[in-house]
Design a protein around this motif. Structure first.
Motif, PDB file in Angstrom:
ATOM      1  N   ILE A 307       0.847  -1.189   0.000  1.00 57.22           N
ATOM      2  CA  ILE A 307       0.000   0.000   0.000  1.00 57.22           C
ATOM      3  C   ILE A 307       0.885   1.243   0.000  1.00 57.22           C
ATOM      4  N   ALA A 308       0.285   2.371  -0.329  1.00 64.87           N
ATOM      5  CA  ALA A 308       1.031   3.629  -0.438  1.00 64.87           C
ATOM      6  C   ALA A 308       1.211   4.239   0.945  1.00 64.87           C
ATOM      7  N   GLY A 309       2.184   3.717   1.670  1.00 61.44           N
ATOM      8  CA  GLY A 309       2.432   4.216   3.013  1.00 61.44           C
ATOM      9  C   GLY A 309       3.885   4.045   3.408  1.00 61.44           C
ATOM     10  N   THR A 310       4.333   4.882   4.327  1.00 60.19           N
ATOM     11  CA  THR A 310       5.715   4.863   4.803  1.00 60.19           C
ATOM     12  C   THR A 310       5.735   4.802   6.322  1.00 60.19           C
ATOM     13  N   TYR A 311       6.556   3.899   6.848  1.00 55.92           N
ATOM     14  CA  TYR A 311       6.800   3.791   8.291  1.00 55.92           C
ATOM     15  C   TYR A 311       8.082   4.559   8.579  1.00 55.92           C
ATOM     16  N   TRP A 312       7.986   5.556   9.460  1.00 52.45           N
ATOM     17  CA  TRP A 312       9.172   6.358   9.765  1.00 52.45           C
ATOM     18  C   TRP A 312       9.237   6.699  11.235  1.00 52.45           C
ATOM     19  N   TYR A 313      10.406   7.134  11.658  1.00 52.24           N
ATOM     20  CA  TYR A 313      10.578   7.706  12.980  1.00 52.24           C
ATOM     21  C   TYR A 313      10.670   9.214  12.828  1.00 52.24           C
ATOM     22  N   LYS A 314      10.025   9.938  13.741  1.00 48.84           N
ATOM     23  CA  LYS A 314      10.094  11.399  13.755  1.00 48.84           C
ATOM     24  C   LYS A 314      11.111  11.842  14.800  1.00 48.84           C
ATOM     25  N   PHE A 315      11.856  12.889  14.472  1.00 47.81           N
ATOM     26  CA  PHE A 315      12.752  13.518  15.436  1.00 47.81           C
ATOM     27  C   PHE A 315      12.126  14.811  15.937  1.00 47.81           C
ATOM     28  N   ASN A 316      12.229  15.064  17.224  1.00 51.75           N
ATOM     29  CA  ASN A 316      11.822  16.358  17.766  1.00 51.75           C
ATOM     30  C   ASN A 316      12.980  17.319  17.549  1.00 51.75           C
ATOM     31  N   THR A 317      12.863  18.147  16.518  1.00 47.96           N
ATOM     32  CA  THR A 317      13.986  18.993  16.111  1.00 47.96           C
ATOM     33  C   THR A 317      14.155  20.220  17.007  1.00 47.96           C
ATOM     34  N   GLU A 318      13.294  20.372  18.006  1.00 50.23           N
ATOM     35  CA  GLU A 318      13.438  21.492  18.948  1.00 50.23           C
ATOM     36  C   GLU A 318      14.182  21.089  20.212  1.00 50.23           C
ATOM     37  N   LYS A 319      14.516  19.807  20.337  1.00 57.04           N
ATOM     38  CA  LYS A 319      15.220  19.339  21.531  1.00 57.04           C
ATOM     39  C   LYS A 319      16.559  18.725  21.141  1.00 57.04           C
ATOM     40  N   ALA A 320      17.603  19.089  21.895  1.00 61.72           N
ATOM     41  CA  ALA A 320      18.911  18.475  21.674  1.00 61.72           C
ATOM     42  C   ALA A 320      18.828  16.988  22.008  1.00 61.72           C
ATOM     43  N   PRO A 321      19.588  16.131  21.300  1.00 61.63           N
ATOM     44  CA  PRO A 321      20.577  16.490  20.281  1.00 61.63           C
ATOM     45  C   PRO A 321      20.004  16.551  18.868  1.00 61.63           C
ATOM     46  N   PHE A 322      18.665  16.333  18.736  1.00 59.73           N
ATOM     47  CA  PHE A 322      18.104  16.212  17.383  1.00 59.73           C
ATOM     48  C   PHE A 322      17.707  17.546  16.761  1.00 59.73           C
ATOM     49  N   ASN A 323      18.185  18.632  17.361  1.00 63.56           N
ATOM     50  CA  ASN A 323      18.108  19.927  16.691  1.00 63.56           C
ATOM     51  C   ASN A 323      19.258  20.082  15.712  1.00 63.56           C
ATOM     52  N   ASN A 324      20.084  19.041  15.580  1.00 66.17           N
ATOM     53  CA  ASN A 324      21.219  19.038  14.656  1.00 66.17           C
ATOM     54  C   ASN A 324      20.959  18.041  13.533  1.00 66.17           C
ATOM     55  N   LYS A 377      28.849   7.410  11.257  1.00 62.91           N
ATOM     56  CA  LYS A 377      29.817   7.756  12.305  1.00 62.91           C
ATOM     57  C   LYS A 377      30.468   9.107  12.035  1.00 62.91           C
ATOM     58  N   GLN A 378      30.767   9.382  10.763  1.00 68.87           N
ATOM     59  CA  GLN A 378      31.373  10.663  10.406  1.00 68.87           C
ATOM     60  C   GLN A 378      30.402  11.808  10.691  1.00 68.87           C
ATOM     61  N   LEU A 379      29.128  11.634  10.295  1.00 64.18           N
ATOM     62  CA  LEU A 379      28.126  12.658  10.546  1.00 64.18           C
ATOM     63  C   LEU A 379      27.915  12.878  12.047  1.00 64.18           C
ATOM     64  N   LEU A 380      27.925  11.793  12.818  1.00 68.79           N
ATOM     65  CA  LEU A 380      27.748  11.914  14.258  1.00 68.79           C
ATOM     66  C   LEU A 380      28.890  12.712  14.886  1.00 68.79           C
ATOM     67  N   GLU A 381      30.110  12.413  14.460  1.00 66.98           N
ATOM     68  CA  GLU A 381      31.263  13.138  14.993  1.00 66.98           C
ATOM     69  C   GLU A 381      31.173  14.627  14.680  1.00 66.98           C
ATOM     70  N   GLU A 382      30.797  14.950  13.436  1.00 66.74           N
ATOM     71  CA  GLU A 382      30.673  16.350  13.045  1.00 66.74           C
ATOM     72  C   GLU A 382      29.537  17.039  13.798  1.00 66.74           C
ATOM     73  N   GLY A 383      28.432  16.329  13.955  1.00 65.06           N
ATOM     74  CA  GLY A 383      27.290  16.904  14.661  1.00 65.06           C
ATOM     75  C   GLY A 383      27.582  17.156  16.127  1.00 65.06           C
ATOM     76  N   LEU A 384      28.310  16.236  16.765  1.00 65.24           N
ATOM     77  CA  LEU A 384      28.658  16.422  18.170  1.00 65.24           C
ATOM     78  C   LEU A 384      29.552  17.639  18.357  1.00 65.24           C
ATOM     79  N   LYS A 385      30.489  17.840  17.443  1.00 71.23           N
ATOM     80  CA  LYS A 385      31.362  19.010  17.519  1.00 71.23           C
ATOM     81  C   LYS A 385      30.538  20.290  17.398  1.00 71.23           C
ATOM     82  N   GLU A 386      29.588  20.286  16.484  1.00 70.90           N
ATOM     83  CA  GLU A 386      28.738  21.466  16.311  1.00 70.90           C
ATOM     84  C   GLU A 386      27.906  21.748  17.554  1.00 70.90           C
ATOM     85  N   GLN A 387      27.581  20.695  18.289  1.00 72.08           N
ATOM     86  CA  GLN A 387      26.773  20.836  19.499  1.00 72.08           C
ATOM     87  C   GLN A 387      27.621  21.059  20.746  1.00 72.08           C
TER      88      GLN A 387
END
Length: 549
Positions: A307-324, A377-387
């Motif tokens: 069927i035309a549907g997608t299962y996804w996880y949502k991130f709360n982009t207003e709360k750290a660490p997922f504001n990155n 892993k590369q993105l996580l390292e860069e994101g942690l530095k930014e945070q």
């Protein structure tokens, strides 16, 4: 619609005799070229003595039976049984005249005139064009706080009224008289007659609504205009609808009664099916227990359909660490979707590398690789530095109560620990509470499924157009993304429009406020004597034409 409670318009299935001997993924549409009433006449079984009762399980308490505020598949299933729109999607997957017996469209595609047939509410009141005007303006009214108000933005000044920039009288829907409804649109909308078959576009009885704010939460006060009317509602236990003798097309309705249990445990539900207590188990109103799927597939009893549907996880982009965005992408890239499908889901789902399901995909190759740990892993390292962080704090992954959701969450919890070194706490809640917490931003990562309301990319992409949009629990907003979606509504050329929408999806996937996991299939088992249940390629269920031999 749709928020989907389970792990679960390109086609329609008529689930009757054509499926009785099929299993696995071999189910095919039946009578796909006929109008609903014709299909029912063709497939009608000999009448049996005694009342015809279909017994099902809803899995969870419907949050509402009010079409104006409904936002999930559980509520929509009951609403489609108890309400009727200007149009109704039939067994051929197309919208047909329903409460409207004649529809006129202006040459420029901006004005629709609906001529209503004689029809009644379940309490005997006449259904009028004013009921539709009232219902649409009620859903758009900011005071109603309908999370699906945006579905009416195609109507002239619908968005402006919803956002306080225009008055109610400016909205382009007007009852010219009791039997004539005039609708003016913002732009030509080729799928508009599909929308008028959607719950948010259904009428409500103004007298009933204004007499009791809780009219749609109890059987004794619920009033609809559909094939069935609500007889009883024992909350979190049982809901019963019976044939509505005031329905305009009542001669088509063969069932006398549908009884819905509300059992959350999928193993218990399957046992009820095996014991003859219910006639159907699994999708679209519940789910099959994952441990039972291999045996059900082997036996040939299980039916499955993409069927035309997608299962996804949502991130709360207003709360750290997922504001990155980089941290969000690291979490998305690190999981192994194919292993989830092979080892847990087991019903032919497709790994999702984009937001749009295959029936409406623009970039069918997707936007990233499954299980790309090195990049993650590369993105996580860069994101942690930014945070300004040296490592991630523990995070919480939320899901609504379901065996399938739990197993997926546990597997992803293990993958995130192994691949990213993050500790993940799991949190499950009852469906209604879970929805409210997502809306209030009381989560970090939360699961959700979205089934298309119509088969066009805008239906998925528009969810994340506005930060304060009714279904945008991520709180993410991007000006360029919003600009592209608005622009797409003014483009008549199909290829040009798809290019603009594809550019928008690329932004969504680059910033990753949602993490696509897989594209849905629905799977279920049914008794051989259950005929005529219609499930659309969007996952909607309609029992108008159902019968039990």
């Amino acid at each position: 619609m749709k928020k989907n409670i389970f792990v679960a318009m390109s086609s329609i299935l008529v689930l009757g005799a054509a499926l009785a001997g099929c299993g696995g993924n071999s189910a095919q549409p039946a009578d796909s070229g006929q109008k609903p009433s014709d299909n029912n006449q063709q497939a009608a079984a000999p009448e049996k003595s005694g009342p015809k009762v279909l017994k099902l399980n809803l899995h969870s308490e419907p949050p509402t039976a009010d079409p104006g505020i409904s936002e999930d598949t559980t509520s929509a299933a009951i609403i489609r049984a108890t309400f009727d729109g200007l149009t109704r999607v039939g067994a051929d997957g197309q919208p047909h005249e329903s409460v409207a017996q004649k529809i006129e469209t202006s040459e420029d595609g901006l004005t629709y005139t609906f001529h209503l047939r004689d029809s009644k509410w379940s309490n005997g009141d006449e259904v009028t064009a004013k009921d539709f005007e009232y219902a649409w303006k009620r859903a758009l009214d900011p005071a109603t706080a309908s999370n699906y108000a945006y579905q009416l933005y195609y109507v002239k000044n619908g968005e402006a009224f919803n956002k306080g920039k225009a008055g109610k009288d400016d909205v382009g829907v007007k009852a010219l008289d009791d039997k004539t409804l005039e609708v003016k649109l913002e732009n030509p909308t080729p799928f508009f007659l599909e929308l008028t078959a959607f719950p948010t576009y259904f009428p409500v009885n103004q007298k009933v609504v204004e007499a009791d704010a809780k009219w749609a939460t109890e059987a004794k006060t619920h009033v609809g205009n559909g094939p069935y009317k609500m007889e009883s509602w024992e909350h979190k236990s049982k809901l019963v609808v019976v044939k509505n003798d005031n329905y305009w097309d009542k001669d088509t309705v063969k069932l006398d009664k549908i009884e819905f249990a509300m059992v959350e445990d999928e193993n218990t539900e399957l046992s009820m099916f095996d014991n003859g207590e219910i006639d159907w188990a699994g999708s679209p109103t519940s789910a099959l227990p994952t441990d039972a799927i291999p045996a059900l597939k082997e036996s040939g009893k299980m039916k499955s359909q993409p069927i035309a549907g997608t299962y996804w996880y949502k991130f709360n982009t207003e709360k750290a660490p997922f504001n990155n965005a980089k941290i969000r992408k690291a979490f998305a890239y690190s999981i192994d979707r194919q292993s989830l499908i092979d080892n847990i889901l087991q019903t032919g789902q497709i790994p999702a590398m984009g937001a749009l399901p295959m029936s409406m995909a623009i970039n069918k190759d997707g936007y990233f690789k499954d299980h790309d740990i090195e990049t993650a892993k590369q993105l996580l390292e860069e994101g942690l530095k930014e945070q300004g962080l040296s490592k991630l704090p523990a995070i919480t992954l939320s899901y609504n109560t379901s065996e399938g959701h739990k197993k997926i969450a546990e597997a992803i919890q293990d993958q995130w620990k192994k691949n990213l070194g993050v500790d993940v706490k799991l949190e499950n809640k009852e469906w209604k509470v879970y929805l409210e917490d997502l809306h209030q931003g009381n989560y970090q990562v939360g699961r959700m499924g979205w089934l298309g309301d119509f088969n066009d990319p805008i239906n998925f992409l528009e969810l994340y157009r506005d930060k304060d949009g009714g279904n945008n629990d991520t709180r993410w907003e991007n000006p360029k993304y919003k600009e592209l979606l608005i622009k797409s509504a003014t483009i008549q050329n199909h290829d040009e429009r798809m290019k603009v929408l594809g550019d928008a999806e690329a932004i969504l996937m680059d910033e990753m406020p949602i993490m696509p996991i897989y594209f849905y299939t629905q799977s279920w088992v049914q008794k051989d004597n259950v005929k005529g249940v219609v499930i659309s390629g969007l996952g909607d269920v309609d029992w108008k034409w159902a019968t039990v031999e």
